[in-house]
Design a protein around this motif. Structure first.
Motif, PDB file in Angstrom:
ATOM      1  N   SER A  83      40.553  29.474  36.938  1.00  0.00           N
ATOM      2  CA  SER A  83      40.383  29.122  38.346  1.00  0.00           C
ATOM      3  C   SER A  83      39.455  30.122  39.020  1.00  0.00           C
ATOM      4  CB  SER A  83      41.737  29.115  39.053  1.00  0.00           C
ATOM      5  OG  SER A  83      42.256  30.438  39.122  1.00  0.00           O
ATOM      6  N   GLY A  84      38.945  29.754  40.181  1.00  0.00           N
ATOM      7  CA  GLY A  84      38.125  30.677  40.961  1.00  0.00           C
ATOM      8  C   GLY A  84      38.906  31.913  41.351  1.00  0.00           C
ATOM      9  N   ARG A  85      40.213  31.743  41.636  1.00  0.00           N
ATOM     10  CA  ARG A  85      41.060  32.894  41.993  1.00  0.00           C
ATOM     11  C   ARG A  85      41.125  33.894  40.847  1.00  0.00           C
ATOM     12  NH1 ARG A  85      46.232  34.389  40.813  1.00  0.00           N
ATOM     13  NH2 ARG A  85      47.308  35.714  42.371  1.00  0.00           N
ATOM     14  N   THR A  86      41.350  33.401  39.648  1.00  0.00           N
ATOM     15  CA  THR A  86      41.434  34.289  38.483  1.00  0.00           C
ATOM     16  C   THR A  86      40.135  35.045  38.275  1.00  0.00           C
ATOM     17  OG1 THR A  86      43.122  32.967  37.358  1.00  0.00           O
ATOM     18  CG2 THR A  86      41.690  34.319  35.967  1.00  0.00           C
ATOM     19  N   GLN A  87      39.015  34.356  38.351  1.00  0.00           N
ATOM     20  CA  GLN A  87      37.722  35.010  38.164  1.00  0.00           C
ATOM     21  C   GLN A  87      37.487  36.079  39.223  1.00  0.00           C
ATOM     22  OE1 GLN A  87      34.369  32.323  37.285  1.00  0.00           O
ATOM     23  NE2 GLN A  87      35.866  30.708  36.930  1.00  0.00           N
ATOM     24  N   GLU A  88      37.862  35.777  40.459  1.00  0.00           N
ATOM     25  CA  GLU A  88      37.669  36.745  41.549  1.00  0.00           C
ATOM     26  C   GLU A  88      38.523  37.988  41.332  1.00  0.00           C
ATOM     27  OE1 GLU A  88      38.854  38.829  45.021  1.00  0.00           O
ATOM     28  OE2 GLU A  88      40.122  37.152  44.402  1.00  0.00           O
ATOM     29  N   ILE A  89      39.773  37.803  40.886  1.00  0.00           N
ATOM     30  CA  ILE A  89      40.674  38.940  40.699  1.00  0.00           C
ATOM     31  C   ILE A  89      40.205  39.817  39.548  1.00  0.00           C
ATOM     32  CG2 ILE A  89      43.006  39.614  39.994  1.00  0.00           C
ATOM     33  CD1 ILE A  89      44.058  37.259  41.648  1.00  0.00           C
ATOM     34  N   GLN A  90      39.798  39.222  38.438  1.00  0.00           N
ATOM     35  CA  GLN A  90      39.392  40.068  37.313  1.00  0.00           C
ATOM     36  C   GLN A  90      38.096  40.816  37.607  1.00  0.00           C
ATOM     37  OE1 GLN A  90      39.675  37.191  34.160  1.00  0.00           O
ATOM     38  NE2 GLN A  90      37.536  36.571  34.295  1.00  0.00           N
ATOM     39  N   ARG A  91      37.227  40.238  38.414  1.00  0.00           N
ATOM     40  CA  ARG A  91      36.036  40.977  38.840  1.00  0.00           C
ATOM     41  C   ARG A  91      36.412  42.149  39.749  1.00  0.00           C
ATOM     42  NH1 ARG A  91      32.945  35.333  40.075  1.00  0.00           N
ATOM     43  NH2 ARG A  91      32.199  34.919  37.938  1.00  0.00           N
ATOM     44  N   LEU A  92      37.397  41.927  40.615  1.00  0.00           N
ATOM     45  CA  LEU A  92      37.885  43.006  41.477  1.00  0.00           C
ATOM     46  C   LEU A  92      38.449  44.149  40.649  1.00  0.00           C
ATOM     47  CD1 LEU A  92      38.829  44.244  44.197  1.00  0.00           C
ATOM     48  CD2 LEU A  92      40.899  42.839  43.983  1.00  0.00           C
ATOM     49  N   ILE A  93      39.241  43.834  39.636  1.00  0.00           N
ATOM     50  CA  ILE A  93      39.819  44.879  38.782  1.00  0.00           C
ATOM     51  C   ILE A  93      38.711  45.675  38.104  1.00  0.00           C
ATOM     52  CG2 ILE A  93      41.272  45.343  36.771  1.00  0.00           C
ATOM     53  CD1 ILE A  93      42.757  42.676  37.477  1.00  0.00           C
ATOM     54  N   GLY A  94      37.720  44.971  37.547  1.00  0.00           N
ATOM     55  CA  GLY A  94      36.610  45.659  36.889  1.00  0.00           C
ATOM     56  C   GLY A  94      35.838  46.558  37.837  1.00  0.00           C
ATOM     57  N   ARG A  95      35.517  46.063  39.030  1.00  0.00           N
ATOM     58  CA  ARG A  95      34.794  46.875  40.015  1.00  0.00           C
ATOM     59  C   ARG A  95      35.585  48.115  40.397  1.00  0.00           C
ATOM     60  NH1 ARG A  95      33.937  41.835  42.506  1.00  0.00           N
ATOM     61  NH2 ARG A  95      35.442  42.310  44.153  1.00  0.00           N
ATOM     62  N   SER A  96      36.885  47.938  40.586  1.00  0.00           N
ATOM     63  CA  SER A  96      37.738  49.047  41.021  1.00  0.00           C
ATOM     64  C   SER A  96      37.762  50.162  39.987  1.00  0.00           C
ATOM     65  CB  SER A  96      39.157  48.541  41.289  1.00  0.00           C
ATOM     66  OG  SER A  96      39.162  47.548  42.292  1.00  0.00           O
ATOM     67  N   LEU A  97      37.843  49.807  38.720  1.00  0.00           N
ATOM     68  CA  LEU A  97      37.890  50.817  37.662  1.00  0.00           C
ATOM     69  C   LEU A  97      36.528  51.472  37.452  1.00  0.00           C
ATOM     70  CD1 LEU A  97      40.155  48.947  35.098  1.00  0.00           C
ATOM     71  CD2 LEU A  97      40.833  50.724  36.720  1.00  0.00           C
ATOM     72  N   ARG A  98      35.467  50.693  37.495  1.00  0.00           N
ATOM     73  CA  ARG A  98      34.133  51.277  37.299  1.00  0.00           C
ATOM     74  C   ARG A  98      33.777  52.265  38.394  1.00  0.00           C
ATOM     75  NH1 ARG A  98      33.049  45.889  35.776  1.00  0.00           N
ATOM     76  NH2 ARG A  98      32.078  45.425  37.792  1.00  0.00           N
ATOM     77  N   ALA A  99      34.403  52.113  39.561  1.00  0.00           N
ATOM     78  CA  ALA A  99      34.116  53.018  40.674  1.00  0.00           C
ATOM     79  C   ALA A  99      34.539  54.448  40.381  1.00  0.00           C
ATOM     80  CB  ALA A  99      34.805  52.528  41.952  1.00  0.00           C
TER      81      ALA A  99
END
Length: 236
Positions: A83-99
């Motif tokens: 779903s779009g929700r799932t894709q949005e959340i996993q991108r958020l997790i990746g961005r947060s960790l890469r920061a």
């Protein structure tokens, strides 16, 4: 008083079980009340094609909810497409960790984060970020012990928490009942030193004021500071 009986600035009971998965280089079962997320970190000696030759690594994440993590059975996304929700959340997790990761220190390697929601009661994305950092930190410590890397790529910790206006009152760490009736809800991703990585805030009805937003931010900083202390205790 909130439906759960908690004070407005009180987190749900939080626990971290490290080493929850035998085969993963890093793992953490994190619980925020009745929200339970299994987070794993896997070391990969390859890098995305678009990073080859750059000398930099990558951290990426996948997120999913198990079929009976909610009141009614959900269909598996692996079978039906994300779903779009799932894709949005996993991108958020990746961005947060890469920061909070020095990607050059990784070399041309990547760390794959998996966040699987076992039980959902609000705040699954924020619990995922908080637990994923613990798993990531474990995986980097493992790579350091194995001599794969010369120094840890992790610059500092990162945690996340939800806040919202419930019956007009700013409240910390919303469970599902509160989140579903909140006049406004927000997710805050904050580093151990207090830096803001990302803020997602939405009014569900009337717009909220600057003063209300500042109250939510203050609660989020307080909550993430507590979570950061827990993370530090695990990595000590």
């Amino acid at each position: 008083m909130r439906p759960s009986g908690r004070a407005f600035n009180e987190l749900r009971p939080v626990s971290f079980e490290t080493g929850a998965v035998k085969h993963a280089e890093g793992s953490c079962l994190i619980k925020f009340g009745d929200t339970h997320v299994l987070c794993t970190a896997s070391w990969d000696e390859t890098t995305p094609p678009w990073l080859r030759g750059s000398g930099r690594g990558w951290v990426t994440a996948e997120y999913g909810m198990l079929p009976r993590s909610t009141n009614e059975r959900m269909r598996r996304e692996a079978k039906n497409g994300q779903s779009g929700r799932t894709q949005e959340i996993q991108r958020l997790i990746g961005r947060s960790l890469r920061a909070v990761v020095d990607l050059k220190t990784l070399g041309e390697r990547q760390i794959l984060i998996d966040c699987d929601v076992i039980q959902a009661d609000g705040g699954t994305r924020t619990a995922s970020i908080t637990g994923a950092w613990v798993a990531l930190n474990q995986a980097c410590a493992w790579a350091l012990q194995q001599g794969i890397i010369k120094s840890s790529p992790i610059r500092e910790s990162v945690a996340a928490i939800s806040c919202g206006l419930v019956a007009g009152a700013p409240s910390l760490d919303l469970d599902y009942d509160e989140d579903s009736t909140a006049q406004a809800d927000a997710n805050f991703v904050i580093t151990g030193s207090g830096g803001l990585v990302e803020i997602q805030a939405t009014a569900e009805g009337d717009p909220f004021t600057d003063e209300q937003f500042q109250a939510l931010l203050a609660l989020a900083k307080e909550g993430c500071s507590t979570l950061s202390r827990h993370q530090a205790e695990l990595s000590a």
